[in-house]
Design a protein around this motif. Sequence first.
Motif, PDB file in Angstrom:
ATOM      1  N   ALA A 202       0.831  -1.133   0.214  1.00 16.68           N
ATOM      2  CA  ALA A 202       0.007   0.064  -0.113  1.00 16.68           C
ATOM      3  C   ALA A 202       0.990   1.288   0.043  1.00 16.68           C
ATOM      4  CB  ALA A 202      -0.815   0.014   1.186  1.00 16.68           C
ATOM      5  N   ALA A 203       2.061   1.211   0.541  1.00 17.60           N
ATOM      6  CA  ALA A 203       2.802   2.489   0.479  1.00 17.60           C
ATOM      7  C   ALA A 203       3.341   2.607  -0.630  1.00 17.60           C
ATOM      8  CB  ALA A 203       4.027   2.182   1.524  1.00 17.60           C
ATOM      9  N   VAL A 204       3.460   1.729  -1.388  1.00 17.49           N
ATOM     10  CA  VAL A 204       4.018   1.772  -2.906  1.00 17.49           C
ATOM     11  C   VAL A 204       2.984   2.165  -3.882  1.00 17.49           C
ATOM     12  CG1 VAL A 204       4.919   0.631  -4.951  1.00 17.49           C
ATOM     13  CG2 VAL A 204       5.807   0.314  -2.788  1.00 17.49           C
ATOM     14  N   ASP A 205       1.645   1.771  -3.896  1.00 15.79           N
ATOM     15  CA  ASP A 205       0.478   2.122  -4.669  1.00 15.79           C
ATOM     16  C   ASP A 205      -0.156   3.505  -4.374  1.00 15.79           C
ATOM     17  OD1 ASP A 205      -1.353   1.626  -2.896  1.00 15.79           O
ATOM     18  OD2 ASP A 205      -1.610  -0.682  -3.650  1.00 15.79           O
ATOM     19  N   GLY A 206       0.269   3.912  -3.236  1.00 12.41           N
ATOM     20  CA  GLY A 206      -0.269   5.197  -2.765  1.00 12.41           C
ATOM     21  C   GLY A 206      -1.492   5.467  -1.829  1.00 12.41           C
ATOM     22  N   THR A 207      -2.010   3.895  -1.488  1.00 13.66           N
ATOM     23  CA  THR A 207      -3.049   3.857  -0.743  1.00 13.66           C
ATOM     24  C   THR A 207      -2.666   3.994   0.803  1.00 13.66           C
ATOM     25  OG1 THR A 207      -3.040   1.295  -0.587  1.00 13.66           O
ATOM     26  CG2 THR A 207      -4.553   2.576  -2.380  1.00 13.66           C
ATOM     27  N   LEU A 208      -1.471   3.851   0.960  1.00 14.05           N
ATOM     28  CA  LEU A 208      -0.958   4.204   2.434  1.00 14.05           C
ATOM     29  C   LEU A 208      -0.055   5.165   2.384  1.00 14.05           C
ATOM     30  CD1 LEU A 208      -0.818   3.227   5.486  1.00 14.05           C
ATOM     31  CD2 LEU A 208       1.059   1.848   4.697  1.00 14.05           C
ATOM     32  N   GLN A 209      -0.253   6.306   3.333  1.00 15.44           N
ATOM     33  CA  GLN A 209       0.810   7.264   3.260  1.00 15.44           C
ATOM     34  C   GLN A 209       1.485   7.635   4.618  1.00 15.44           C
ATOM     35  OE1 GLN A 209      -0.647  10.841   1.327  1.00 15.44           O
ATOM     36  NE2 GLN A 209      -0.595   9.949  -0.697  1.00 15.44           N
ATOM     37  N   PRO A 210       2.581   6.900   4.842  1.00 17.81           N
ATOM     38  CA  PRO A 210       2.970   7.021   6.251  1.00 17.81           C
ATOM     39  C   PRO A 210       3.444   8.286   6.955  1.00 17.81           C
ATOM     40  CG  PRO A 210       4.047   4.988   5.248  1.00 17.81           C
ATOM     41  CD  PRO A 210       3.352   5.863   4.192  1.00 17.81           C
ATOM     42  N   ASP A 211       3.117   8.727   8.058  1.00 21.43           N
ATOM     43  CA  ASP A 211       3.321   9.971   8.531  1.00 21.43           C
ATOM     44  C   ASP A 211       4.759  10.246   8.613  1.00 21.43           C
ATOM     45  OD1 ASP A 211       0.369   9.691   8.835  1.00 21.43           O
ATOM     46  OD2 ASP A 211       0.398   9.585  11.113  1.00 21.43           O
ATOM     47  N   ALA A 212       5.222  11.551   8.938  1.00 23.03           N
ATOM     48  CA  ALA A 212       6.493  11.918   9.447  1.00 23.03           C
ATOM     49  C   ALA A 212       7.633  11.469   8.346  1.00 23.03           C
ATOM     50  CB  ALA A 212       6.791  11.488  10.909  1.00 23.03           C
ATOM     51  N   CYS A 213       7.355  11.221   7.238  1.00 28.89           N
ATOM     52  CA  CYS A 213       8.533  10.693   6.223  1.00 28.89           C
ATOM     53  C   CYS A 213       9.127  12.112   6.036  1.00 28.89           C
ATOM     54  CB  CYS A 213       7.892  10.126   5.037  1.00 28.89           C
ATOM     55  SG  CYS A 213       7.315   8.592   5.134  1.00 28.89           S
ATOM     56  N   LEU A 214      10.630  11.925   6.138  1.00 29.37           N
ATOM     57  CA  LEU A 214      11.448  12.968   5.828  1.00 29.37           C
ATOM     58  C   LEU A 214      12.143  12.796   4.482  1.00 29.37           C
ATOM     59  CD1 LEU A 214      12.659  13.613   9.267  1.00 29.37           C
ATOM     60  CD2 LEU A 214      11.018  14.608   8.252  1.00 29.37           C
ATOM     61  N   PRO A 215      11.924  13.448   3.492  1.00 30.16           N
ATOM     62  CA  PRO A 215      12.909  13.160   1.930  1.00 30.16           C
ATOM     63  C   PRO A 215      14.124  13.430   2.261  1.00 30.16           C
ATOM     64  CG  PRO A 215      11.454  15.056   1.723  1.00 30.16           C
ATOM     65  CD  PRO A 215      11.208  14.598   3.290  1.00 30.16           C
ATOM     66  N   LYS A 216      15.141  12.689   1.877  1.00 30.39           N
ATOM     67  CA  LYS A 216      16.561  12.845   1.791  1.00 30.39           C
ATOM     68  C   LYS A 216      17.209  13.325   0.535  1.00 30.39           C
ATOM     69  CE  LYS A 216      16.450  11.767   6.207  1.00 30.39           C
ATOM     70  NZ  LYS A 216      16.741  12.603   7.373  1.00 30.39           N
ATOM     71  N   ALA A 217      18.186  13.860   0.563  1.00 27.27           N
ATOM     72  CA  ALA A 217      18.853  14.446  -0.552  1.00 27.27           C
ATOM     73  C   ALA A 217      19.254  13.096  -1.612  1.00 27.27           C
ATOM     74  CB  ALA A 217      20.149  15.320  -0.419  1.00 27.27           C
ATOM     75  N   ASN A 218      19.617  12.252  -1.035  1.00 26.20           N
ATOM     76  CA  ASN A 218      20.072  11.021  -1.859  1.00 26.20           C
ATOM     77  C   ASN A 218      19.079  10.029  -2.196  1.00 26.20           C
ATOM     78  OD1 ASN A 218      19.320   9.584   0.589  1.00 26.20           O
ATOM     79  ND2 ASN A 218      21.231   8.715   1.107  1.00 26.20           N
ATOM     80  N   GLY A 219      17.662  10.429  -2.112  1.00 31.88           N
ATOM     81  CA  GLY A 219      16.550   9.708  -2.600  1.00 31.88           C
ATOM     82  C   GLY A 219      16.289   8.577  -1.653  1.00 31.88           C
ATOM     83  N   VAL A 220      16.868   8.517  -0.654  1.00 35.24           N
ATOM     84  CA  VAL A 220      16.253   7.632   0.363  1.00 35.24           C
ATOM     85  C   VAL A 220      15.437   8.360   1.466  1.00 35.24           C
ATOM     86  CG1 VAL A 220      17.057   5.957   2.265  1.00 35.24           C
ATOM     87  CG2 VAL A 220      18.051   6.170   0.108  1.00 35.24           C
ATOM     88  N   ALA A 221      14.253   7.740   1.772  1.00 33.43           N
ATOM     89  CA  ALA A 221      13.277   8.481   2.672  1.00 33.43           C
ATOM     90  C   ALA A 221      13.561   7.780   4.097  1.00 33.43           C
ATOM     91  CB  ALA A 221      11.994   8.406   2.377  1.00 33.43           C
ATOM     92  N   GLN A 222      13.356   8.503   5.215  1.00 33.09           N
ATOM     93  CA  GLN A 222      13.472   7.856   6.447  1.00 33.09           C
ATOM     94  C   GLN A 222      12.447   8.513   7.457  1.00 33.09           C
ATOM     95  OE1 GLN A 222      17.585   8.180   8.137  1.00 33.09           O
ATOM     96  NE2 GLN A 222      16.686   7.935  10.127  1.00 33.09           N
ATOM     97  N   LEU A 223      11.944   7.689   8.378  1.00 31.57           N
ATOM     98  CA  LEU A 223      11.030   8.194   9.149  1.00 31.57           C
ATOM     99  C   LEU A 223      11.610   9.098  10.349  1.00 31.57           C
ATOM    100  CD1 LEU A 223       8.202   5.397   9.654  1.00 31.57           C
ATOM    101  CD2 LEU A 223       7.878   7.402   8.689  1.00 31.57           C
ATOM    102  N   ASN A 224      10.899  10.015  10.955  1.00 33.45           N
ATOM    103  CA  ASN A 224      11.362  10.964  11.933  1.00 33.45           C
ATOM    104  C   ASN A 224      11.369   9.623  13.151  1.00 33.45           C
ATOM    105  OD1 ASN A 224      12.254  12.531  13.460  1.00 33.45           O
ATOM    106  ND2 ASN A 224      10.524  13.875  13.511  1.00 33.45           N
ATOM    107  N   GLY A 225      12.169   8.850  13.365  1.00 31.12           N
ATOM    108  CA  GLY A 225      12.480   7.956  14.702  1.00 31.12           C
ATOM    109  C   GLY A 225      13.034   6.799  14.420  1.00 31.12           C
ATOM    110  N   SER A 226      13.315   5.972  15.182  1.00 32.72           N
ATOM    111  CA  SER A 226      14.297   4.747  15.344  1.00 32.72           C
ATOM    112  C   SER A 226      13.727   3.653  15.812  1.00 32.72           C
ATOM    113  CB  SER A 226      15.520   5.455  15.879  1.00 32.72           C
ATOM    114  OG  SER A 226      15.341   5.439  17.141  1.00 32.72           O
ATOM    115  N   VAL A 227      14.524   2.575  15.495  1.00 29.74           N
ATOM    116  CA  VAL A 227      14.310   1.049  15.837  1.00 29.74           C
ATOM    117  C   VAL A 227      15.610   0.817  16.435  1.00 29.74           C
ATOM    118  CG1 VAL A 227      13.517  -1.099  15.378  1.00 29.74           C
ATOM    119  CG2 VAL A 227      12.356   0.842  14.367  1.00 29.74           C
TER     120      VAL A 227
END
Length: 298
Positions: A202-227
């Motif tokens: 769903a994240a790929v087809d657009g039916t799910l849009q996770p909150d707090a995604c931070l776009p990165k300059a290298n094209g990799v997105a990362q959530l505002n958090g950690s595991v």
Amino acid sequence: MSPRTQADANAPPPSSTYQLSPTAAPSVELWTPQSVIASLPAHSAPSSTGSASPIPFFHMLSRLKTTKREGWRRFGISNGESVSDHMYRMSILTLLAPPSLRASINIERCTILALVHDMAELLVGDITPVDGIAKSEKNRREASTMDYLCQELLGSVDGGVQGREIRAAWQEYEDGASEESKFVHDIDKMELILQMVEYERAAVDGTLQPDACLPKANGVAQLNGSVGNGPIGIASAGNAGNADVSRVPLDLGEFTWVAQKIECAEVQVWAAEVLRERRRFWDQRGMTPQDFSLLADP
């Protein structure tokens, strides 16, 4: 929802804030079902206890429809499945048990266990391993809630028979000793694996849009958090040949470890099929997600 991450698996259990030494201060108020009910809006609290009618209990069940499964929130999925959603699909899965299982276990009993196993979360909430609440305290809260529901709200309904049956079914699942409860524990993990894969898609087809995604300059997105000691897993879009590459894939692979804990051979077959689907999904995007399942080999 209580899947442990790989980091959690190697970590010491969280200390309980409720087991204070005799000299500790300040004291911590003991959690009770009544303390939660007292904090609810008037229209959400049971109208009475000890009623001969099951209607107050029926109304309380509505909280399962609005209480979210918390494990997904760390990945920005704030409007995901409810506890009721989870238990409903589990119940349907039990009805699809293969003939090899039907010959040895009571499927009707399995369905009942699936329907009640997370019922206490309507007041307790979905406590996860990262919440810092000791397992013994979690168990106490859940048992107290089931006692409240089955004794205070259902104890006077038809002599309390159904309340006692629900309480016994919940305890059977918790104890995990019967063959039916073992199967339903595996179904619990299976349902998690299904939901994990569906959220990634769903994240790929657009039916799910996770909150707090931070776009990165290298094209990799990362959530505002950690595991654990690393960032929450979101992969690079990559592979410009795919129609959906503008979407940033969401890697929920930390949950795949639960597949290792599935004991029933028939459920292992189901889980392996879903994990192979997941592998193909990521292969088509030229990416390698996290996978701790050990079940997805071709």
